[in-house]
Design a protein around this motif. Structure first.
Motif, PDB file in Angstrom:
ATOM      1  N   CYS A  68       6.035  23.152 -10.234  1.00  0.00           N
ATOM      2  CA  CYS A  68       6.441  22.725  -8.884  1.00  0.00           C
ATOM      3  C   CYS A  68       5.202  22.142  -8.211  1.00  0.00           C
ATOM      4  O   CYS A  68       4.080  22.375  -8.668  1.00  0.00           O
ATOM      5  CB  CYS A  68       6.990  23.895  -8.058  1.00  0.00           C
ATOM      6  SG  CYS A  68       5.886  25.312  -7.947  1.00  0.00           S
ATOM      7  N   ALA A  69       5.413  21.406  -7.115  1.00  0.00           N
ATOM      8  CA  ALA A  69       4.253  20.839  -6.420  1.00  0.00           C
ATOM      9  C   ALA A  69       3.427  21.948  -5.774  1.00  0.00           C
ATOM     10  O   ALA A  69       2.227  21.785  -5.549  1.00  0.00           O
ATOM     11  CB  ALA A  69       4.703  19.824  -5.379  1.00  0.00           C
ATOM     12  N   THR A  70       4.057  23.075  -5.484  1.00  0.00           N
ATOM     13  CA  THR A  70       3.305  24.220  -4.967  1.00  0.00           C
ATOM     14  C   THR A  70       2.241  24.610  -5.988  1.00  0.00           C
ATOM     15  O   THR A  70       1.077  24.858  -5.628  1.00  0.00           O
ATOM     16  CB  THR A  70       4.277  25.398  -4.698  1.00  0.00           C
ATOM     17  OG1 THR A  70       5.216  24.980  -3.703  1.00  0.00           O
ATOM     18  CG2 THR A  70       3.552  26.643  -4.247  1.00  0.00           C
ATOM     19  N   HIS A  95       1.285  20.737   3.886  1.00  0.00           N
ATOM     20  CA  HIS A  95       2.416  21.586   3.495  1.00  0.00           C
ATOM     21  C   HIS A  95       1.893  23.018   3.297  1.00  0.00           C
ATOM     22  O   HIS A  95       0.732  23.220   2.946  1.00  0.00           O
ATOM     23  CB  HIS A  95       3.000  21.053   2.187  1.00  0.00           C
ATOM     24  CG  HIS A  95       4.174  21.829   1.700  1.00  0.00           C
ATOM     25  ND1 HIS A  95       4.061  22.811   0.752  1.00  0.00           N
ATOM     26  CD2 HIS A  95       5.483  21.792   2.055  1.00  0.00           C
ATOM     27  CE1 HIS A  95       5.259  23.341   0.524  1.00  0.00           C
ATOM     28  NE2 HIS A  95       6.136  22.730   1.308  1.00  0.00           N
ATOM     29  N   ASN A 146       5.797  16.136   5.641  1.00  0.00           N
ATOM     30  CA  ASN A 146       7.148  16.650   5.388  1.00  0.00           C
ATOM     31  C   ASN A 146       7.835  17.069   6.676  1.00  0.00           C
ATOM     32  O   ASN A 146       9.045  17.265   6.704  1.00  0.00           O
ATOM     33  CB  ASN A 146       7.111  17.828   4.400  1.00  0.00           C
ATOM     34  CG  ASN A 146       6.136  18.902   4.814  1.00  0.00           C
ATOM     35  OD1 ASN A 146       4.954  18.627   4.968  1.00  0.00           O
ATOM     36  ND2 ASN A 146       6.607  20.108   5.008  1.00  0.00           N
ATOM     37  N   ASP A 173      -1.362  15.184  -1.097  1.00  0.00           N
ATOM     38  CA  ASP A 173      -0.049  15.705  -1.471  1.00  0.00           C
ATOM     39  C   ASP A 173       0.945  14.558  -1.246  1.00  0.00           C
ATOM     40  O   ASP A 173       1.248  14.195  -0.113  1.00  0.00           O
ATOM     41  CB  ASP A 173       0.253  16.917  -0.572  1.00  0.00           C
ATOM     42  CG  ASP A 173       1.651  17.473  -0.773  1.00  0.00           C
ATOM     43  OD1 ASP A 173       2.494  16.797  -1.382  1.00  0.00           O
ATOM     44  OD2 ASP A 173       1.889  18.601  -0.303  1.00  0.00           O
ATOM     45  N   VAL A 175       4.127  14.387  -2.278  1.00  0.00           N
ATOM     46  CA  VAL A 175       5.515  14.794  -2.556  1.00  0.00           C
ATOM     47  C   VAL A 175       6.537  13.988  -1.742  1.00  0.00           C
ATOM     48  O   VAL A 175       7.555  13.568  -2.258  1.00  0.00           O
ATOM     49  CB  VAL A 175       5.660  16.317  -2.302  1.00  0.00           C
ATOM     50  CG1 VAL A 175       7.121  16.739  -2.283  1.00  0.00           C
ATOM     51  CG2 VAL A 175       4.907  17.093  -3.371  1.00  0.00           C
ATOM     52  N   GLN A 176       6.243  13.761  -0.455  1.00  0.00           N
ATOM     53  CA  GLN A 176       7.207  13.039   0.393  1.00  0.00           C
ATOM     54  C   GLN A 176       6.946  11.532   0.394  1.00  0.00           C
ATOM     55  O   GLN A 176       7.651  10.779   1.073  1.00  0.00           O
ATOM     56  CB  GLN A 176       7.161  13.566   1.840  1.00  0.00           C
ATOM     57  CG  GLN A 176       7.512  15.032   1.984  1.00  0.00           C
ATOM     58  CD  GLN A 176       8.992  15.343   1.739  1.00  0.00           C
ATOM     59  OE1 GLN A 176       9.834  14.437   1.662  1.00  0.00           O
ATOM     60  NE2 GLN A 176       9.320  16.616   1.617  1.00  0.00           N
ATOM     61  N   SER A 196       6.546  15.786  -6.881  1.00  0.00           N
ATOM     62  CA  SER A 196       7.566  16.763  -7.265  1.00  0.00           C
ATOM     63  C   SER A 196       8.892  16.059  -7.583  1.00  0.00           C
ATOM     64  O   SER A 196       9.288  15.125  -6.872  1.00  0.00           O
ATOM     65  CB  SER A 196       7.771  17.744  -6.103  1.00  0.00           C
ATOM     66  OG  SER A 196       8.681  18.752  -6.462  1.00  0.00           O
ATOM     67  N   HIS A 198      12.114  17.224  -7.593  1.00  0.00           N
ATOM     68  CA  HIS A 198      13.386  17.485  -6.901  1.00  0.00           C
ATOM     69  C   HIS A 198      13.502  16.781  -5.549  1.00  0.00           C
ATOM     70  O   HIS A 198      14.539  16.824  -4.903  1.00  0.00           O
ATOM     71  CB  HIS A 198      13.644  18.996  -6.763  1.00  0.00           C
ATOM     72  CG  HIS A 198      12.819  19.726  -5.759  1.00  0.00           C
ATOM     73  ND1 HIS A 198      13.311  20.106  -4.534  1.00  0.00           N
ATOM     74  CD2 HIS A 198      11.542  20.163  -5.786  1.00  0.00           C
ATOM     75  CE1 HIS A 198      12.372  20.758  -3.864  1.00  0.00           C
ATOM     76  NE2 HIS A 198      11.282  20.808  -4.602  1.00  0.00           N
ATOM     77  N   LYS A 199      12.423  16.085  -5.129  1.00  0.00           N
ATOM     78  CA  LYS A 199      12.517  15.317  -3.882  1.00  0.00           C
ATOM     79  C   LYS A 199      12.990  13.885  -4.142  1.00  0.00           C
ATOM     80  O   LYS A 199      13.190  13.112  -3.222  1.00  0.00           O
ATOM     81  CB  LYS A 199      11.151  15.242  -3.184  1.00  0.00           C
ATOM     82  CG  LYS A 199      10.466  16.584  -2.987  1.00  0.00           C
ATOM     83  CD  LYS A 199      11.100  17.433  -1.915  1.00  0.00           C
ATOM     84  CE  LYS A 199      10.306  18.723  -1.763  1.00  0.00           C
ATOM     85  NZ  LYS A 199      10.720  19.540  -0.647  1.00  0.00           N
TER      86      LYS A 199
HETATM   87  N1  PLP Z   1       4.408  19.308  -0.548  1.00  0.00           N
HETATM   88  C1  PLP Z   1       5.290  18.763   0.296  1.00  0.00           C
HETATM   89  C2  PLP Z   1       4.829  17.708   1.240  1.00  0.00           C
HETATM   90  C3  PLP Z   1       6.618  19.191   0.308  1.00  0.00           C
HETATM   91  O1  PLP Z   1       7.495  18.642   1.156  1.00  0.00           O
HETATM   92  C4  PLP Z   1       7.012  20.194  -0.607  1.00  0.00           C
HETATM   93  C5  PLP Z   1       8.397  20.719  -0.608  1.00  0.00           C
HETATM   94  O2  PLP Z   1       8.946  21.069   0.404  1.00  0.00           O
HETATM   95  C6  PLP Z   1       6.045  20.724  -1.482  1.00  0.00           C
HETATM   96  C7  PLP Z   1       4.750  20.250  -1.430  1.00  0.00           C
HETATM   97  C8  PLP Z   1       6.391  21.801  -2.472  1.00  0.00           C
HETATM   98  O3  PLP Z   1       7.122  21.241  -3.530  1.00  0.00           O
HETATM   99  P1  PLP Z   1       7.832  22.188  -4.602  1.00  0.00           P
HETATM  100  O4  PLP Z   1       9.141  22.584  -4.012  1.00  0.00           O
HETATM  101  O5  PLP Z   1       7.981  21.323  -5.830  1.00  0.00           O
HETATM  102  O6  PLP Z   1       6.935  23.347  -4.841  1.00  0.00           O
END
Ligand code: PLP
Length: 368
Positions: A68-70, A95, A146, A173, A175-176, A196, A198-199
């Motif tokens: 996951c991105a976390t 995030h 986000n 980061d 992800v968004q 990530s 799933h986004k």
């Molecule tokens: N970084 C951002 C900007 C996010 O919006 C999210 C998810 O909400 C994450 C990281 C975490 O992603 P993941 O759900 O893959 O751990």
């Protein structure tokens, strides 16, 4: 139900799901020394190459697949925060997976600071650049917020940061940002970048971390030597292949008319946090005199799913990012609307009219 919480997660596309299901049948371990194993290993390496091409990584770079991105974000911080005599800089808009990890290091006595935000949620560039010194080791700036959809111009910020101190390692980061803004990792001069699946209508539990120079990276997971010793653990092959499909399938959807339809039909006492410079698919808006959760629950009865802010913050009493930029009287009335596939411009207009009507009725009912 009409779904307006795509910044939280998206529905996996039919195409990505089909690839996932098919790859699940092909169950061999990529580390297996037999042909069925090495064939799968080759598929993973081809995905890695193709993703680096799409994201325009530098020639020396690599990309590792994570759960996951976390995990991607935690991994970068654990790799880079190593010395108590160096400074580590973050935006207040990170995030939680970056913010909470940075906070842990701060609590342990590391020199960690957080840079304030402008009113739309972007980092305050002047304050950031003033804090960059020869002692700074690491900077992390979210690419697209986000919470508000604010865009940080990573290329310009990295160029200015590295001009002041070329040794600083920079993480963003993204992800968004994927599919919403142009990504050219080499010219953005980032050392690390998180994405990530799933986004972007890919599977959950699958993400990646871009690493510009593997020799400047320390792995977080040790074990069987997978991912060229950079991230141990048996690879999630179906999710990796499905992630690739999702990334290839991204159409740069223009949500500007959706945003216009939504914003132009809102009425009442609200504060629009996301301005015109933000991405069009995320809108943060705060109402006065009513809690965001109340609006959220009333909307569910009307057939709409929306967010009240980042799902990762949903258990907190107040929104950690918005509290830095939104007056207290509007803070608890925060909504996050995020557009994705399967909705129309008319749906956005109807959502705004419904929210406005519900808030007005609620305020009339509760007026003392
Ligand atoms: N970084 C951002 C900007 C996010 O919006 C999210 C998810 O909400 C994450 C990281 C975490 O992603 P993941 O759900 O893959 O751990």
């Amino acid at each position: 139900m009409l779904y307006f919480d795509n910044a939280s997660t998206t529905k996996i596309s039919k195409h990505a799901l089909a690839v996932y299901n098919k790859a699940s049948e092909d169950f061999f371990n990529p580390s297996g020394l037999y042909k069925a194993g090495s064939d799968i290993k080759n598929k993973i390496d081809n995905v890695r190459k193709e993703m680096l091409t799409i994201l325009k990584g530098s020639t020396k770079s690599t990309l590792i697949f994570t759960s996951c991105a976390t995990e991607s974000n935690n991994t970068v911080l654990h790799s880079c925060i190593t010395r108590k005599d160096k400074r580590y800089i973050f935006s207040q808009g990170e995030h939680s997976s970056v913010y909470q990890t940075a906070k842990k290091y701060q609590e342990q006595g590391y020199d960690v600071i957080f840079i304030p935000l402008l009113t739309n949620g972007a980092i305050d560039e002047n304050i950031l650049l003033n804090e960059i010194t020869p002692n700074t080791a690491f900077v992390s700036i979210i690419h697209v917020s986000n919470e508000t959809g604010a865009i940080n111009d990573i290329k310009s910020l990295s160029t200015k940061i590295k001009a002041k101190n070329p040794n600083i390692l920079i993480h963003s980061d993204g992800v968004q940002a994927v599919g919403k803004v142009d990504i050219d990792l080499e010219s953005m001069k980032v050392d690390f970048y998180s994405i990530s699946a799933h986004k972007i209508n890919g599977p959950k539990g699958m993400a990646a971390l871009y690493i510009a120079s593997p020799n400047k990276f320390q792995p977080f997971l040790h074990g069987g030597g997978q991912e060229s010793n950079l991230r141990a653990g048996t690879e999630n092959v179906p999710a990796i292949l499905s992630f690739m499909e999702a990334l290839k399938d991204i159409e740069k959807h223009d949500f500007s008319l959706y945003k216009q339809a939504f914003v132009n039909n809102l009425s009442g006492d609200f504060l629009l946090v996301s301005d015109n410079s933000c991405v069009d698919n995320i809108i943060s808006v705060c109402f006065k005199g009513i809690r965001g959760e109340t609006i959220q629950h009333m909307l569910e009865d009307e057939g709409y799913i929306i967010g009240t802010g980042s799902a990762c913050n949903s258990k907190a009493t107040e929104n950690r990012v918005l509290k830095n930029i939104v007056p207290k009287s509007y803070l608890s009335g925060a909504l996050r609307i995020s557009f994705g596939n399967y909705i129309s411009i008319q749906d956005c207009k109807n959502l705004a009219l419904t929210i406005s009507k519900l808030v007005e009725q609620y305020l009339k009912r509760t007026k003392r």
